[in-house]
Design a protein around this motif. Structure first.
Motif, short mmCIF file in Angstrom:
data_model
loop_
_atom_site.label_atom_id
_atom_site.label_comp_id
_atom_site.label_asym_id
_atom_site.label_seq_id
_atom_site.Cartn_x
_atom_site.Cartn_y
_atom_site.Cartn_z
N LEU A 26 0.82 -1.22 0.00
CA LEU A 26 0.00 0.00 0.00
C LEU A 26 0.85 1.26 0.00
O LEU A 26 0.49 2.26 -0.63
N THR A 27 1.99 1.23 0.68
CA THR A 27 2.89 2.38 0.66
C THR A 27 3.42 2.61 -0.74
O THR A 27 3.47 3.75 -1.22
N VAL A 28 3.82 1.54 -1.41
CA VAL A 28 4.31 1.66 -2.78
C VAL A 28 3.20 2.20 -3.69
O VAL A 28 3.45 3.07 -4.54
N ARG A 29 1.98 1.71 -3.53
CA ARG A 29 0.86 2.21 -4.34
C ARG A 29 0.60 3.69 -4.08
O ARG A 29 0.29 4.45 -5.00
N LEU A 30 0.72 4.11 -2.83
CA LEU A 30 0.51 5.52 -2.48
C LEU A 30 1.55 6.40 -3.16
O LEU A 30 1.22 7.43 -3.76
N VAL A 31 2.80 5.99 -3.10
CA VAL A 31 3.88 6.77 -3.72
C VAL A 31 3.70 6.80 -5.23
O VAL A 31 3.85 7.85 -5.86
N ARG A 32 3.37 5.67 -5.83
CA ARG A 32 3.17 5.63 -7.29
C ARG A 32 1.96 6.46 -7.72
O ARG A 32 2.01 7.13 -8.75
N ALA A 33 0.89 6.42 -6.94
CA ALA A 33 -0.30 7.20 -7.28
C ALA A 33 0.02 8.68 -7.25
O ALA A 33 -0.38 9.43 -8.15
N ARG A 34 0.74 9.12 -6.24
CA ARG A 34 1.10 10.54 -6.15
C ARG A 34 1.99 10.93 -7.32
O ARG A 34 1.80 11.97 -7.95
N ARG A 35 2.96 10.09 -7.64
CA ARG A 35 3.86 10.38 -8.75
C ARG A 35 3.09 10.45 -10.08
O ARG A 35 3.29 11.37 -10.87
N ASP A 36 2.21 9.48 -10.31
CA ASP A 36 1.44 9.46 -11.56
C ASP A 36 0.50 10.66 -11.67
O ASP A 36 0.35 11.24 -12.75
N LEU A 37 -0.14 11.02 -10.57
CA LEU A 37 -1.04 12.17 -10.59
C LEU A 37 -0.28 13.46 -10.86
O LEU A 37 -0.74 14.32 -11.62
N ARG A 38 0.89 13.59 -10.26
CA ARG A 38 1.69 14.81 -10.48
C ARG A 38 2.20 14.87 -11.91
O ARG A 38 2.24 15.94 -12.51
N ARG A 39 2.62 13.72 -12.47
CA ARG A 39 3.09 13.71 -13.87
C ARG A 39 1.97 14.09 -14.83
O ARG A 39 2.22 14.71 -15.86
N ALA A 40 0.75 13.69 -14.51
CA ALA A 40 -0.39 14.00 -15.38
C ALA A 40 -0.88 15.43 -15.18
O ALA A 40 -1.79 15.87 -15.87
N GLY A 41 -0.32 16.14 -14.22
CA GLY A 41 -0.73 17.51 -13.97
C GLY A 41 -2.03 17.61 -13.18
O GLY A 41 -2.65 18.66 -13.16
N LEU A 42 -2.42 16.51 -12.54
CA LEU A 42 -3.66 16.51 -11.75
C LEU A 42 -3.35 16.83 -10.30
O LEU A 42 -2.24 16.59 -9.81
N PRO A 43 -4.32 17.35 -9.57
CA PRO A 43 -4.08 17.64 -8.15
C PRO A 43 -3.94 16.35 -7.35
O PRO A 43 -4.58 15.35 -7.64
#
Length: 91
Positions: A26-43
């Motif tokens: 879950l920690t890895v998923r949280l970090v990846r989700a934040r990274r992917d959202l930031r790369r996509a320019g989403l909040p």
């Protein structure tokens, strides 16, 4: 120790290892989700949600003792849900 004690110790160790593995995933998923959202320019929601969840996982002060990662898993799931919810378009 007799056989029953060893079986009990091994069963408890297996459960604790499984719960720890879930917390790590879950920690890895949280970090990846934040990274992917930031790369996509989403909040990604408030910054404190992400860092608070990560800090809660690594700090020794917990609601439950550290061999039981259930509270940590709950905090990680809430942070992941909050971050994913902030990226949803307005309905």
């Amino acid at each position: 120790m007799d056989t029953n004690t060893w079986i009990l110790v091994l069963a408890v160790a297996a459960v604790l290892a499984t719960v720890l593995a879930v917390a790590i995933v879950l920690t890895v998923r949280l970090v990846r989700a934040r990274r992917d959202l930031r790369r996509a320019g989403l909040p990604t929601g408030p910054r404190w949600v992400f860092w608070g969840a990560v800090a809660y996982l690594v700090l020794p002060a917990d609601l439950l003792p550290d061999p039981v990662y259930l509270d940590d898993i709950g905090v990680l799931l809430l942070a992941l849900r909050s971050m994913r919810g902030s990226a949803d378009p307005v309905r």
